[in-house]
Design a protein around this motif. Structure first.
Motif, PDB file in Angstrom:
ATOM      1  N   ALA A 221       0.792  -1.396   0.050  1.00  0.00           N
ATOM      2  CA  ALA A 221       0.010  -0.073   0.003  1.00  0.00           C
ATOM      3  C   ALA A 221       0.852   1.279   0.065  1.00  0.00           C
ATOM      4  O   ALA A 221       0.601   2.240  -0.634  1.00  0.00           O
ATOM      5  CB  ALA A 221      -0.909  -0.061   1.127  1.00  0.00           C
ATOM      6  N   GLN A 224       2.281   2.570  -3.425  1.00  0.00           N
ATOM      7  CA  GLN A 224       1.258   3.199  -4.062  1.00  0.00           C
ATOM      8  C   GLN A 224       1.160   4.674  -3.603  1.00  0.00           C
ATOM      9  O   GLN A 224       0.952   5.455  -4.560  1.00  0.00           O
ATOM     10  CB  GLN A 224      -0.314   2.672  -3.772  1.00  0.00           C
ATOM     11  CG  GLN A 224      -0.485   1.349  -4.463  1.00  0.00           C
ATOM     12  CD  GLN A 224      -1.664   0.584  -4.454  1.00  0.00           C
ATOM     13  OE1 GLN A 224      -2.888   1.309  -4.363  1.00  0.00           O
ATOM     14  NE2 GLN A 224      -1.798  -0.810  -4.354  1.00  0.00           N
ATOM     15  N   ASN A 326      -6.994  -5.894   2.021  1.00  0.00           N
ATOM     16  CA  ASN A 326      -7.490  -4.962   0.961  1.00  0.00           C
ATOM     17  C   ASN A 326      -6.421  -3.822   0.880  1.00  0.00           C
ATOM     18  O   ASN A 326      -6.321  -2.753   1.322  1.00  0.00           O
ATOM     19  CB  ASN A 326      -8.783  -4.501   1.078  1.00  0.00           C
ATOM     20  CG  ASN A 326      -9.450  -3.745   0.071  1.00  0.00           C
ATOM     21  OD1 ASN A 326      -8.752  -3.149  -0.765  1.00  0.00           O
ATOM     22  ND2 ASN A 326     -10.552  -3.662  -0.445  1.00  0.00           N
ATOM     23  N   GLU A 328      -5.643  -1.962  -1.730  1.00  0.00           N
ATOM     24  CA  GLU A 328      -6.204  -0.800  -2.354  1.00  0.00           C
ATOM     25  C   GLU A 328      -6.909   0.178  -1.449  1.00  0.00           C
ATOM     26  O   GLU A 328      -6.778   1.282  -1.426  1.00  0.00           O
ATOM     27  CB  GLU A 328      -7.064  -0.950  -3.532  1.00  0.00           C
ATOM     28  CG  GLU A 328      -6.677  -1.909  -4.519  1.00  0.00           C
ATOM     29  CD  GLU A 328      -5.767  -1.100  -5.259  1.00  0.00           C
ATOM     30  OE1 GLU A 328      -5.602   0.109  -5.728  1.00  0.00           O
ATOM     31  OE2 GLU A 328      -4.481  -1.887  -6.000  1.00  0.00           O
ATOM     32  N   GLN A 329      -7.597  -0.383  -0.705  1.00  0.00           N
ATOM     33  CA  GLN A 329      -8.473   0.302   0.517  1.00  0.00           C
ATOM     34  C   GLN A 329      -7.552   1.043   1.390  1.00  0.00           C
ATOM     35  O   GLN A 329      -7.456   2.270   1.621  1.00  0.00           O
ATOM     36  CB  GLN A 329      -9.200  -0.358   1.202  1.00  0.00           C
ATOM     37  CG  GLN A 329     -10.814   0.202   1.436  1.00  0.00           C
ATOM     38  CD  GLN A 329     -11.920  -1.017   2.118  1.00  0.00           C
ATOM     39  OE1 GLN A 329     -11.317  -1.995   2.720  1.00  0.00           O
ATOM     40  NE2 GLN A 329     -13.032  -0.612   2.143  1.00  0.00           N
ATOM     41  N   THR A 332      -5.784   3.989  -0.264  1.00  0.00           N
ATOM     42  CA  THR A 332      -6.458   5.279  -0.465  1.00  0.00           C
ATOM     43  C   THR A 332      -6.839   5.979   0.625  1.00  0.00           C
ATOM     44  O   THR A 332      -6.824   7.392   0.954  1.00  0.00           O
ATOM     45  CB  THR A 332      -7.801   4.575  -1.101  1.00  0.00           C
ATOM     46  OG1 THR A 332      -7.578   3.944  -2.039  1.00  0.00           O
ATOM     47  CG2 THR A 332      -8.969   5.788  -1.095  1.00  0.00           C
TER      48      THR A 332
END
Length: 381
Positions: A221, A224, A326, A328-329, A332
């Motif tokens: 994460a 990202q 998760n 991506e979550q 974000t």
């Protein structure tokens, strides 16, 4: 004066150990003579010897299941209990909990209390192994007089699994020593010592580098996050068997200069205070002690919605929750908080207001002592 013995499997850095050692340190010495038994190794061995009135090494107390060592450890504990004639034994963690409760029953100890700091089983292990741990807990339930959990969700789950009943259990949130958290810190100096560039943002995670804490999800994460906020560092505080694997992952992602492996540290409160965000990517947790400490010092947390965590991390009120695994979550949420400093402040302040009420170390120990005194009175009558 009443003699109480606390038994815990190991003295490694961990939430269960910190809870136990704070309890031992804060017991009312006008009422209790406080003893501790554990495997005689781990980073908190010296701390343990300082806070306990007497320390007993149980050399065969090991993780995980080891039939021969476990039988020897059981005999060692029974001998200790018969020799010292304790009024109360209070067991912590799964291995010490099962062996300690059986030893207590066999040695005729008047009051036996067990704290569930988190379960030894989880959904990510083979079914046969999970069922074995559940079976061991069930056959040991009659050996304990009373059970304490550190989250209400753990208590409800344990009752459903028939580990104990509602009427011989209570939830007592895991107390934390506020003095340690509230000592003065030169934040600029701490950042400088770690090597964080000026004006860079900081994400902190504290926990063992192991399968339970699953830090590889957080690293993915964070990779990202860097495409939006390249002037950000991730501090990983803790050590464990996955360290080399995680270092290789960081290398592969080409983010070596942005991820700091700090190892096991005694200055965790100071590191939490320099964080802009605290993050965890665990697969299972009792409640998450480092997360609680981050909230107590007013930091926004981004953590998985698992086990007892949602009891205190209310999404968009005292932190942000994501679905375990998760990535991506998680990414974000981290980007959102790096983008919105006012939201970080709001969540951090709300987190501090809630946790300061729930996690007072002195209050925890008073509640535990009330349990002891009630049980002893019941035995007399």
């Amino acid at each position: 004066m009443l003699k109480v013995l606390h038994i815990i499997t190991q003295l490694v850095l961990g939430g269960a150990q910190d809870n136990t050692l704070i309890t031992i340190a804060k017991h009312d010495r006008s009422k209790f003579h406080v003893h501790l038994a554990s495997a005689p190794h781990g980073l908190w061995l010296e701390r343990s010897k300082k806070v306990a009135d007497v320390f007993y090494p149980i050399s065969h107390l090991v993780n995980p299941i080891s039939p021969l060592q476990d039988i020897i450890a059981l005999i060692e504990i029974i001998r200790l209990l018969r020799r010292e004639k304790f009024d109360i034994i209070h067991t912590h963690s799964s291995k010490a909990g099962i062996l300690g409760r059986w030893a207590g029953r066999l040695a005729g100890i008047p009051v036996i209390v067990h704290t569930v700091h988190g379960f030894s089983f989880h959904d990510f292990m083979p079914t046969w192994k999970k069922q074995l741990y559940i079976f061991l807990e069930r056959i040991s339930r009659s050996c304990g007089d009373f059970y304490i959990t550190v989250s209400e969700l753990n208590r409800q789950e344990a009752v459903q699994l028939k580990f104990f009943k509602l009427d011989n259990s209570i939830t007592i949130y895991s107390g934390i020593d506020f003095k340690k958290l509230d000592r003065e810190v030169d934040l600029t100096l701490v950042k400088h010592q770690i090597g964080i560039p000026d004006k860079w943002q900081t994400i902190v995670s504290v926990g063992r580098l192991d399968a339970q804490k699953a830090p590889h999800f957080l690293i993915d994460a964070f990779a990202q996050v860097l495409s939006y906020y390249p002037e950000t560092v991730l501090l990983l505080v803790g050590d464990g068997e996955l360290r080399q694997e995680l270092e290789a992952q960081v290398n592969r992602l080409n983010i070596t200069s942005k991820v700091y492996f700090l190892g096991s540290r005694e200055d965790v409160p100071e590191i939490l205070k320099i964080a802009d965000i605290f993050a965890l990517s665990s697969l299972w947790e009792g409640l998450g002690r480092a997360m609680t400490e981050a909230m107590l010092v007013g930091k926004p947390v981004v953590v998985p919605a698992i086990y007892g965590i949602p009891e205190i991390v209310h999404h968009q009120e005292t932190g942000l929750l994501f679905e375990a695994k998760n990535v991506e979550q998680l990414a974000t949420h981290l980007v959102y908080l790096l983008q919105h400093p006012e939201e970080r402040d709001r969540l951090g302040q709300n987190a501090k207001n809630l946790t300061r009420k729930l996690f007072d170390g002195d209050a925890m120990v008073r509640q535990i002592e009330e349990v002891y005194e009630k049980l002893l009175q019941e035995k007399i009558h």
